[in-house]
Design a protein around this motif. Structure first.
Motif, PDB file in Angstrom:
ATOM      1  N   GLU A   1     -36.295  37.277  29.595  1.00  0.00           N
ATOM      2  CA  GLU A   1     -37.251  37.662  28.549  1.00  0.00           C
ATOM      3  C   GLU A   1     -37.767  39.077  28.758  1.00  0.00           C
ATOM      4  OE1 GLU A   1     -41.870  36.487  27.445  1.00  0.00           O
ATOM      5  OE2 GLU A   1     -40.528  34.948  28.279  1.00  0.00           O
ATOM      6  N   LEU A   2     -38.060  39.424  29.995  1.00  0.00           N
ATOM      7  CA  LEU A   2     -38.617  40.744  30.281  1.00  0.00           C
ATOM      8  C   LEU A   2     -37.572  41.843  30.066  1.00  0.00           C
ATOM      9  CD1 LEU A   2     -40.704  39.990  33.488  1.00  0.00           C
ATOM     10  CD2 LEU A   2     -41.465  40.081  31.116  1.00  0.00           C
ATOM     11  N   VAL A   3     -36.354  41.597  30.513  1.00  0.00           N
ATOM     12  CA  VAL A   3     -35.290  42.586  30.320  1.00  0.00           C
ATOM     13  C   VAL A   3     -35.003  42.760  28.837  1.00  0.00           C
ATOM     14  CG1 VAL A   3     -32.840  43.029  30.708  1.00  0.00           C
ATOM     15  CG2 VAL A   3     -34.266  42.239  32.589  1.00  0.00           C
ATOM     16  N   GLY A   4     -35.024  41.653  28.089  1.00  0.00           N
ATOM     17  CA  GLY A   4     -34.837  41.756  26.646  1.00  0.00           C
ATOM     18  C   GLY A   4     -35.912  42.596  25.983  1.00  0.00           C
TER      19      GLY A   4
ATOM     20  N   VAL B   1     -28.109  43.382  25.749  1.00  0.00           N
ATOM     21  CA  VAL B   1     -28.416  42.561  26.918  1.00  0.00           C
ATOM     22  C   VAL B   1     -27.495  41.354  26.902  1.00  0.00           C
ATOM     23  CG1 VAL B   1     -30.165  41.213  28.140  1.00  0.00           C
ATOM     24  CG2 VAL B   1     -30.827  43.299  26.921  1.00  0.00           C
ATOM     25  N   THR B   2     -26.756  41.149  27.980  1.00  0.00           N
ATOM     26  CA  THR B   2     -25.882  39.989  28.108  1.00  0.00           C
ATOM     27  C   THR B   2     -26.260  39.209  29.361  1.00  0.00           C
ATOM     28  OG1 THR B   2     -24.231  41.315  29.288  1.00  0.00           O
ATOM     29  CG2 THR B   2     -23.969  41.095  26.906  1.00  0.00           C
ATOM     30  N   VAL B   3     -26.036  37.913  29.295  1.00  0.00           N
ATOM     31  CA  VAL B   3     -26.383  37.027  30.397  1.00  0.00           C
ATOM     32  C   VAL B   3     -25.175  36.148  30.706  1.00  0.00           C
ATOM     33  CG1 VAL B   3     -27.905  35.180  31.207  1.00  0.00           C
ATOM     34  CG2 VAL B   3     -28.814  37.010  29.755  1.00  0.00           C
ATOM     35  N   SER B   4     -24.865  35.994  31.975  1.00  0.00           N
ATOM     36  CA  SER B   4     -23.820  35.078  32.397  1.00  0.00           C
ATOM     37  C   SER B   4     -24.365  34.150  33.464  1.00  0.00           C
ATOM     38  CB  SER B   4     -22.599  35.845  32.936  1.00  0.00           C
ATOM     39  OG  SER B   4     -22.948  36.621  34.072  1.00  0.00           O
ATOM     40  N   GLY B   5     -23.744  32.984  33.602  1.00  0.00           N
ATOM     41  CA  GLY B   5     -24.268  31.984  34.510  1.00  0.00           C
ATOM     42  C   GLY B   5     -25.357  31.166  33.833  1.00  0.00           C
ATOM     43  N   THR B   6     -25.981  30.314  34.596  1.00  0.00           N
ATOM     44  CA  THR B   6     -27.045  29.459  34.069  1.00  0.00           C
ATOM     45  C   THR B   6     -28.394  30.101  34.336  1.00  0.00           C
ATOM     46  OG1 THR B   6     -25.704  27.487  34.532  1.00  0.00           O
ATOM     47  CG2 THR B   6     -28.065  27.154  34.135  1.00  0.00           C
TER      48      THR B   6
ATOM     49  N   ALA C   1     -26.147  54.931  24.521  1.00  0.00           N
ATOM     50  CA  ALA C   1     -26.070  53.477  24.461  1.00  0.00           C
ATOM     51  C   ALA C   1     -26.276  52.887  25.853  1.00  0.00           C
ATOM     52  CB  ALA C   1     -24.719  53.052  23.896  1.00  0.00           C
ATOM     53  N   VAL C   2     -27.000  51.782  25.903  1.00  0.00           N
ATOM     54  CA  VAL C   2     -27.327  51.136  27.174  1.00  0.00           C
ATOM     55  C   VAL C   2     -26.818  49.703  27.150  1.00  0.00           C
ATOM     56  CG1 VAL C   2     -29.204  50.333  28.661  1.00  0.00           C
ATOM     57  CG2 VAL C   2     -29.343  52.581  27.579  1.00  0.00           C
ATOM     58  N   ALA C   3     -26.254  49.279  28.253  1.00  0.00           N
ATOM     59  CA  ALA C   3     -25.809  47.892  28.400  1.00  0.00           C
ATOM     60  C   ALA C   3     -26.470  47.294  29.644  1.00  0.00           C
ATOM     61  CB  ALA C   3     -24.291  47.825  28.534  1.00  0.00           C
ATOM     62  N   VAL C   4     -27.178  46.202  29.450  1.00  0.00           N
ATOM     63  CA  VAL C   4     -27.855  45.505  30.551  1.00  0.00           C
ATOM     64  C   VAL C   4     -27.199  44.141  30.721  1.00  0.00           C
ATOM     65  CG1 VAL C   4     -30.043  44.666  31.460  1.00  0.00           C
ATOM     66  CG2 VAL C   4     -30.007  46.681  29.967  1.00  0.00           C
ATOM     67  N   HIS C   5     -26.854  43.806  31.936  1.00  0.00           N
ATOM     68  CA  HIS C   5     -26.213  42.514  32.196  1.00  0.00           C
ATOM     69  C   HIS C   5     -26.943  41.803  33.326  1.00  0.00           C
ATOM     70  CE1 HIS C   5     -23.172  39.435  32.318  1.00  0.00           C
ATOM     71  NE2 HIS C   5     -22.953  39.649  33.620  1.00  0.00           N
ATOM     72  N   VAL C   6     -27.314  40.542  33.072  1.00  0.00           N
ATOM     73  CA  VAL C   6     -27.947  39.698  34.087  1.00  0.00           C
ATOM     74  C   VAL C   6     -26.982  38.574  34.416  1.00  0.00           C
ATOM     75  CG1 VAL C   6     -29.937  38.271  34.676  1.00  0.00           C
ATOM     76  CG2 VAL C   6     -30.232  40.233  33.147  1.00  0.00           C
ATOM     77  N   GLU C   7     -26.636  38.473  35.692  1.00  0.00           N
ATOM     78  CA  GLU C   7     -25.679  37.461  36.130  1.00  0.00           C
ATOM     79  C   GLU C   7     -26.353  36.532  37.135  1.00  0.00           C
ATOM     80  OE1 GLU C   7     -21.299  37.125  38.350  1.00  0.00           O
ATOM     81  OE2 GLU C   7     -22.261  39.079  38.066  1.00  0.00           O
TER      82      GLU C   7
ATOM     83  N   LEU D   1     -28.220  42.253  38.601  1.00  0.00           N
ATOM     84  CA  LEU D   1     -28.633  42.994  37.417  1.00  0.00           C
ATOM     85  C   LEU D   1     -27.917  44.338  37.403  1.00  0.00           C
ATOM     86  CD1 LEU D   1     -30.718  43.471  35.000  1.00  0.00           C
ATOM     87  CD2 LEU D   1     -32.073  44.686  36.711  1.00  0.00           C
ATOM     88  N   THR D   2     -27.271  44.657  36.293  1.00  0.00           N
ATOM     89  CA  THR D   2     -26.650  45.971  36.138  1.00  0.00           C
ATOM     90  C   THR D   2     -27.169  46.621  34.860  1.00  0.00           C
ATOM     91  OG1 THR D   2     -24.730  45.044  34.986  1.00  0.00           O
ATOM     92  CG2 THR D   2     -24.550  45.338  37.378  1.00  0.00           C
ATOM     93  N   VAL D   3     -27.459  47.897  34.947  1.00  0.00           N
ATOM     94  CA  VAL D   3     -27.895  48.685  33.794  1.00  0.00           C
ATOM     95  C   VAL D   3     -26.978  49.908  33.738  1.00  0.00           C
ATOM     96  CG1 VAL D   3     -29.782  49.922  32.686  1.00  0.00           C
ATOM     97  CG2 VAL D   3     -30.268  47.908  34.102  1.00  0.00           C
ATOM     98  N   ARG D   4     -26.283  50.089  32.587  1.00  0.00           N
ATOM     99  CA  ARG D   4     -25.322  51.186  32.461  1.00  0.00           C
ATOM    100  C   ARG D   4     -25.538  51.895  31.132  1.00  0.00           C
ATOM    101  NH1 ARG D   4     -20.254  51.050  30.220  1.00  0.00           N
ATOM    102  NH2 ARG D   4     -20.351  48.789  30.120  1.00  0.00           N
ATOM    103  N   ASN D   5     -25.468  53.206  31.153  1.00  0.00           N
ATOM    104  CA  ASN D   5     -25.513  53.976  29.911  1.00  0.00           C
ATOM    105  C   ASN D   5     -24.224  54.773  29.783  1.00  0.00           C
ATOM    106  OD1 ASN D   5     -26.637  55.849  32.040  1.00  0.00           O
ATOM    107  ND2 ASN D   5     -26.490  57.272  30.327  1.00  0.00           N
TER     108      ASN D   5
END
Length: 358
Positions: free
Chosen positions: A236-239, A255-260, A291-297, A305-309
């Motif tokens: 929620e916070l990253v979103g 923002v993408t999320v993988s795993g449970t 453009a920014v891509a945030v991924h939470v695994e 957590l990865t943050v890439r622009n």
């Protein structure tokens, strides 16, 4: 979790000492042969001195220790029932615990020599001499060990207190640095627009500044909760961070999320949130509009957590920004939470990658 405080330990030691004083006094007064007036007077002096050295500190305690030891030696001369040396052991115990170590050691040596002389004059055997001399030596040794242990415990508590202060300071710095810097930019821009008679545009920025102030208060409450160990809703916070970036720059922020997904503990969750926040702040500074891509695994035992622009905005930095707390502060925060963080160029942009057990 229950914690034994210095005050509780001191009270327990006082209670134990006074209980032993009562038992010893009863043994001195009520065992046969009955003590004479001189012995009764010395028992009273020793008891008063024992009580004073147990409950008082400073110079009064030092005088009481000497008085208890002196009365104990006198009782060793007059009383042959074998209890009197206990006063000497008590005096040496308190001396080693409360007085300067060199003073306590010297006093214990003098007391041991005096007791040995008295017992020898009374015709005591080597066994009795060795028992009491060994007891006084053991008291000195155990007292030194206890002093070292207490000092180590105090140092550990001091380190823990300083670590907690540093942790709180980091949270205050991060909240203020993020919220107030953004708020300042909005208000300065609004002031410039008002000078150009663009009141409508300035009103939009003032409204955004108010939202930033409210968000700062919310973030402060969240930081306090995390410091108390409350779970952090990381997704929620990253979103919300990504939404703010899209709103401010009109640029993609996925923002993408993988795993449970699962709640993350206070310190690890806050460290990951600050990582995302700092990464997006650096993008705003060095590559605004990219453009920014945030991924939470969510892995089995870690959260990544990865943050890439992509560097499509202004030129993205090719090395970590210098000065301030920035990435160095992030590395320290993540390390304290048991994880690792890396920041390095990736393609035309920049990637921050944090992994923390959680």
């Amino acid at each position: 979790m229950f914690t034994v405080t210095d005050t509780a330990v001191a009270r327990w030691r006082q209670t134990r000492s006074l209980a032993f004083l009562v038992l010893l006094s009863a043994a001195m007064l009520y065992t046969r042969p009955r003590p004479g007036p001189a012995v009764l007077a010395l028992v009273a002096v020793a008891a008063v001195a024992w009580l004073a050295m147990t409950v008082r500190t400073g110079r009064t305690q030092a005088v009481a220790v000497a008085g208890c030891a002196a009365a104990g030696l006198a009782l060793c001369v007059l009383d042959t029932r074998g209890f009197a040396p206990c006063y000497l052991i008590a005096a040496c115990t308190v001396a080693v615990a409360a007085l300067p170590l060199i003073v306590a050691a010297a006093g214990t040596a003098v007391t041991a020599a005096g007791l040995t002389a008295v017992l020898w004059a009374r015709g005591a055997g080597w066994t009795e001499l060795l028992i009491w001399a060994g007891s006084l030596s053991l008291v000195l040794l155990l007292g030194v060990v206890r002093r070292q242990r207490d000092e180590q415990a105090r140092q550990a508590r001091t380190v823990a207190t300083l670590d907690e202060r540093a942790r709180v300071a980091r949270e205050i710095h991060d909240v203020l640095a993020h919220s107030l810097s953004a708020l300042s930019v909005q208000l300065e821009t609004a002031a410039a627009l008002l000078e150009k008679d663009r009141a409508a545009d300035a009103a939009v920025l003032v409204e955004r500044a108010g939202r930033l102030a409210r968000d700062g208060l919310t973030e402060t409450r969240r930081a306090v909760g995390a410091l108390r160990g409350d779970p952090v809703p990381l997704g929620e916070l990253v979103g919300a961070l990504a939404d703010g970036y899209r709103t401010d720059h009109g640029a993609p922020a996925d923002v993408t999320v993988s795993g449970t997904p699962r709640p993350v503990g206070g310190e690890p969750g806050l460290a990951l949130f600050r990582t995302a926040q700092e990464a997006l702040t650096n993008v705003r500074k060095h590559a605004p509009g990219s453009a920014v891509a945030v991924h939470v695994e969510y892995r089995h035992d870690t959260v990544r957590l990865t943050v890439r622009n992509d560097g499509a905005g202004d030129a993205a930095p090719r090395k970590a920004p210098a000065g301030g707390h920035g990435l160095d502060g992030l590395r320290e925060r993540v390390r304290l939470a048991g994880g690792t963080v890396t920041a390095a160029p990736r393609g035309d942009g920049w990637q921050v990658d944090a992994r923390i057990p959680g």
